[in-house]
Write a protein that holds these residues in place. Structure first.
Motif, PDB file in Angstrom:
ATOM      1  N   LEU A   1      56.346  26.231  40.783  1.00 30.78           N
ATOM      2  CA  LEU A   1      55.787  27.157  41.488  1.00 30.78           C
ATOM      3  C   LEU A   1      54.809  26.674  42.455  1.00 30.78           C
ATOM      4  N   HIS A   2      54.309  25.206  42.617  1.00 35.36           N
ATOM      5  CA  HIS A   2      53.437  24.708  43.016  1.00 35.36           C
ATOM      6  C   HIS A   2      51.974  25.500  43.272  1.00 35.36           C
ATOM      7  N   THR A   3      51.756  26.252  42.277  1.00 39.50           N
ATOM      8  CA  THR A   3      50.548  27.001  42.372  1.00 39.50           C
ATOM      9  C   THR A   3      49.821  27.125  40.726  1.00 39.50           C
ATOM     10  N   ASP A   4      48.581  26.967  40.798  1.00 44.37           N
ATOM     11  CA  ASP A   4      47.824  27.000  39.287  1.00 44.37           C
ATOM     12  C   ASP A   4      47.401  28.422  39.420  1.00 44.37           C
ATOM     13  N   PHE A   5      47.999  29.492  38.836  1.00 42.73           N
ATOM     14  CA  PHE A   5      47.659  30.786  38.578  1.00 42.73           C
ATOM     15  C   PHE A   5      46.237  30.930  37.952  1.00 42.73           C
ATOM     16  N   VAL A   6      46.147  30.215  37.011  1.00 46.54           N
ATOM     17  CA  VAL A   6      44.992  30.427  36.052  1.00 46.54           C
ATOM     18  C   VAL A   6      43.769  30.090  37.035  1.00 46.54           C
ATOM     19  N   ALA A   7      43.896  28.811  37.847  1.00 46.95           N
ATOM     20  CA  ALA A   7      42.893  28.534  38.799  1.00 46.95           C
ATOM     21  C   ALA A   7      42.610  29.381  39.871  1.00 46.95           C
ATOM     22  N   LEU A   8      43.862  29.982  40.510  1.00 39.89           N
ATOM     23  CA  LEU A   8      43.638  30.967  41.510  1.00 39.89           C
ATOM     24  C   LEU A   8      42.949  32.210  41.182  1.00 39.89           C
ATOM     25  N   GLU A   9      43.367  32.808  39.834  1.00 39.18           N
ATOM     26  CA  GLU A   9      42.475  34.009  39.518  1.00 39.18           C
ATOM     27  C   GLU A   9      40.908  33.648  39.110  1.00 39.18           C
ATOM     28  N   ALA A  10      40.844  32.542  38.764  1.00 39.69           N
ATOM     29  CA  ALA A  10      39.333  32.295  38.175  1.00 39.69           C
ATOM     30  C   ALA A  10      38.626  32.043  39.546  1.00 39.69           C
ATOM     31  N   ALA A  11      39.096  31.814  40.765  1.00 41.02           N
ATOM     32  CA  ALA A  11      38.397  31.615  42.125  1.00 41.02           C
ATOM     33  C   ALA A  11      38.403  32.888  42.592  1.00 41.02           C
ATOM     34  N   ASN A  12      38.942  33.901  42.142  1.00 36.87           N
ATOM     35  CA  ASN A  12      38.771  35.372  42.708  1.00 36.87           C
ATOM     36  C   ASN A  12      37.508  35.896  42.382  1.00 36.87           C
ATOM     37  N   ARG A  13      36.541  35.863  43.362  1.00 29.24           N
ATOM     38  CA  ARG A  13      35.112  36.183  43.221  1.00 29.24           C
ATOM     39  C   ARG A  13      34.962  37.590  42.836  1.00 29.24           C
ATOM     40  N   LYS A  14      35.774  38.441  43.746  1.00 29.85           N
ATOM     41  CA  LYS A  14      35.743  39.974  43.525  1.00 29.85           C
ATOM     42  C   LYS A  14      35.725  40.160  41.759  1.00 29.85           C
ATOM     43  N   LEU A  15      36.822  39.625  41.270  1.00 28.34           N
ATOM     44  CA  LEU A  15      37.264  39.830  40.009  1.00 28.34           C
ATOM     45  C   LEU A  15      35.912  39.482  39.186  1.00 28.34           C
ATOM     46  N   GLY A  16      35.574  38.251  39.369  1.00 30.14           N
ATOM     47  CA  GLY A  16      34.516  37.457  38.657  1.00 30.14           C
ATOM     48  C   GLY A  16      33.272  38.567  38.316  1.00 30.14           C
ATOM     49  N   LEU A  17      32.849  38.704  39.617  1.00 34.99           N
ATOM     50  CA  LEU A  17      31.644  39.927  39.779  1.00 34.99           C
ATOM     51  C   LEU A  17      31.999  41.254  39.089  1.00 34.99           C
ATOM     52  N   ALA A  18      33.075  41.692  39.058  1.00 36.11           N
ATOM     53  CA  ALA A  18      33.436  43.043  38.699  1.00 36.11           C
ATOM     54  C   ALA A  18      33.361  42.853  36.889  1.00 36.11           C
ATOM     55  N   GLY A  19      33.763  41.715  36.515  1.00 35.89           N
ATOM     56  CA  GLY A  19      33.713  41.384  35.026  1.00 35.89           C
ATOM     57  C   GLY A  19      32.147  41.445  34.960  1.00 35.89           C
ATOM     58  N   GLU A  20      31.496  40.597  35.292  1.00 34.56           N
ATOM     59  CA  GLU A  20      29.994  40.400  35.005  1.00 34.56           C
ATOM     60  C   GLU A  20      29.399  41.822  34.995  1.00 34.56           C
ATOM     61  N   LEU A  21      29.789  42.629  35.899  1.00 38.52           N
ATOM     62  CA  LEU A  21      28.976  43.878  35.974  1.00 38.52           C
ATOM     63  C   LEU A  21      29.332  44.540  34.811  1.00 38.52           C
ATOM     64  N   LEU A  22      30.530  44.803  34.470  1.00 40.04           N
ATOM     65  CA  LEU A  22      30.713  45.414  33.120  1.00 40.04           C
ATOM     66  C   LEU A  22      30.200  44.764  31.966  1.00 40.04           C
ATOM     67  N   VAL A  23      30.215  43.475  31.888  1.00 41.94           N
ATOM     68  CA  VAL A  23      29.288  43.023  30.519  1.00 41.94           C
ATOM     69  C   VAL A  23      27.730  43.207  30.604  1.00 41.94           C
ATOM     70  N   LEU A  24      27.209  43.059  32.082  1.00 40.52           N
ATOM     71  CA  LEU A  24      25.900  43.308  32.307  1.00 40.52           C
ATOM     72  C   LEU A  24      25.377  44.775  31.873  1.00 40.52           C
ATOM     73  N   SER A  25      26.270  45.786  32.287  1.00 40.12           N
ATOM     74  CA  SER A  25      26.170  47.298  31.654  1.00 40.12           C
ATOM     75  C   SER A  25      26.230  47.411  30.366  1.00 40.12           C
ATOM     76  N   ARG A  26      27.087  46.597  29.683  1.00 44.53           N
ATOM     77  CA  ARG A  26      27.152  46.777  28.290  1.00 44.53           C
ATOM     78  C   ARG A  26      26.067  46.068  27.508  1.00 44.53           C
ATOM     79  N   GLU A  27      25.431  45.171  28.061  1.00 44.88           N
ATOM     80  CA  GLU A  27      24.424  44.469  27.318  1.00 44.88           C
ATOM     81  C   GLU A  27      22.939  45.510  27.517  1.00 44.88           C
ATOM     82  N   ARG A  28      22.937  46.059  28.480  1.00 43.76           N
ATOM     83  CA  ARG A  28      21.929  46.938  28.746  1.00 43.76           C
ATOM     84  C   ARG A  28      21.900  48.254  27.879  1.00 43.76           C
ATOM     85  N   GLU A  29      23.346  48.674  27.798  1.00 38.09           N
ATOM     86  CA  GLU A  29      23.639  49.833  26.973  1.00 38.09           C
ATOM     87  C   GLU A  29      23.356  49.616  25.601  1.00 38.09           C
ATOM     88  N   HIS A  30      23.824  48.432  25.246  1.00 29.47           N
ATOM     89  CA  HIS A  30      23.794  48.078  23.709  1.00 29.47           C
ATOM     90  C   HIS A  30      22.137  47.862  23.302  1.00 29.47           C
TER      91      HIS A  30
END
Length: 219
Positions: free
Chosen positions: A80-109
């Motif tokens: 496939l000539h593509t590392d899809f794990v690395a490609l997704e990990a480099a998706n900054r919008k996805l990474g930020l979205a996940g961080e915001l979920l955990v951030l909210s969860r920590e505060r709510e907890h």
């Protein structure tokens, strides 16, 4: 088949758990099938690069970490000539979205446990200070002990590999008493998955070198 796809860092069908040991003939047949169907790589790429929209209406599905292992074949050249794990990990919008979920969860907890004072002190370090700290969120336990949380987010299932940096590994050693690797998975699912690994990454994860920094040798 899932393990053979995982070992070339290609998406596999959720719900089909990767089994580490498979015959080399299976990997060869899979590689030939993928090489003859280039449209599959484009479908995989479009899914991995798809914009990550903020999640609002969802539930957390907290689980124990999966019991997984590297396959005997481990990484092999991919048609496939593509590392899809690395490609997704480099998706900054996805990474930020996940961080915001955990951030909210920590505060709510913390608020639910009567520690609104600590909830106010939870910080989004990767946004406020930059991403060189080796963790994304500074949080607290309800008795006031620090939690240094690195968030890794994927749209894939619980068995999808993570990419961790050398800096994250070293920082997790220095902060092993408070370091948490939080894996957010099935990001688009109505029940977003989460598991946590506490301690040094080198102790909680099987690490396999994937890239090397290189310069020509002198002499």
């Amino acid at each position: 088949m899932s393990a053979a796809l995982r070992d070339i860092h290609a998406p596999y069908i959720d719900g089909y758990k990767p089994y580490a040991n498979y015959q080399a003939d299976l990997a060869q047949v899979l590689d030939e099938a993928l090489a003859s169907r280039p449209f599959l790589a484009e479908l995989m790429r479009s899914e991995v690069l798809d914009e990550a929209l903020p999640r609002v209406d969802f539930q957390w599905a907290v689980s124990e970490p999966p019991v997984t292992e590297f396959s005997e074949q481990r990484r092999r050249p991919s048609p496939l000539h593509t590392d899809f794990v690395a490609l997704e990990a480099a998706n900054r919008k996805l990474g930020l979205a996940g961080e915001l979920l955990v951030l909210s969860r920590e505060r709510e907890h913390l608020r639910e446990r009567g520690r609104a004072d600590l909830a106010e002190r939870v910080r989004h370090v990767s946004v406020e200070d930059g991403d060189g700290a080796g963790f994304d969120i500074e949080s607290w336990t309800e008795d006031g002990q620090p939690r240094h949380i690195e968030v890794k987010t994927t749209r894939r299932g619980i068995g999808w590999p993570m990419i961790v940096s050398r800096n994250e590994v070293e920082v997790s050693k220095d902060l092993s008493e408070s370091y948490v690797l939080a894996r957010v998975f099935r990001f688009r699912h109505p029940r977003v998955g989460l598991y946590e690994l506490n301690g040094a990454i080198s102790d909680t994860c099987a690490l396999e070198p994937d890239t090397w920094r290189a310069l020509p040798k002198v002499g």
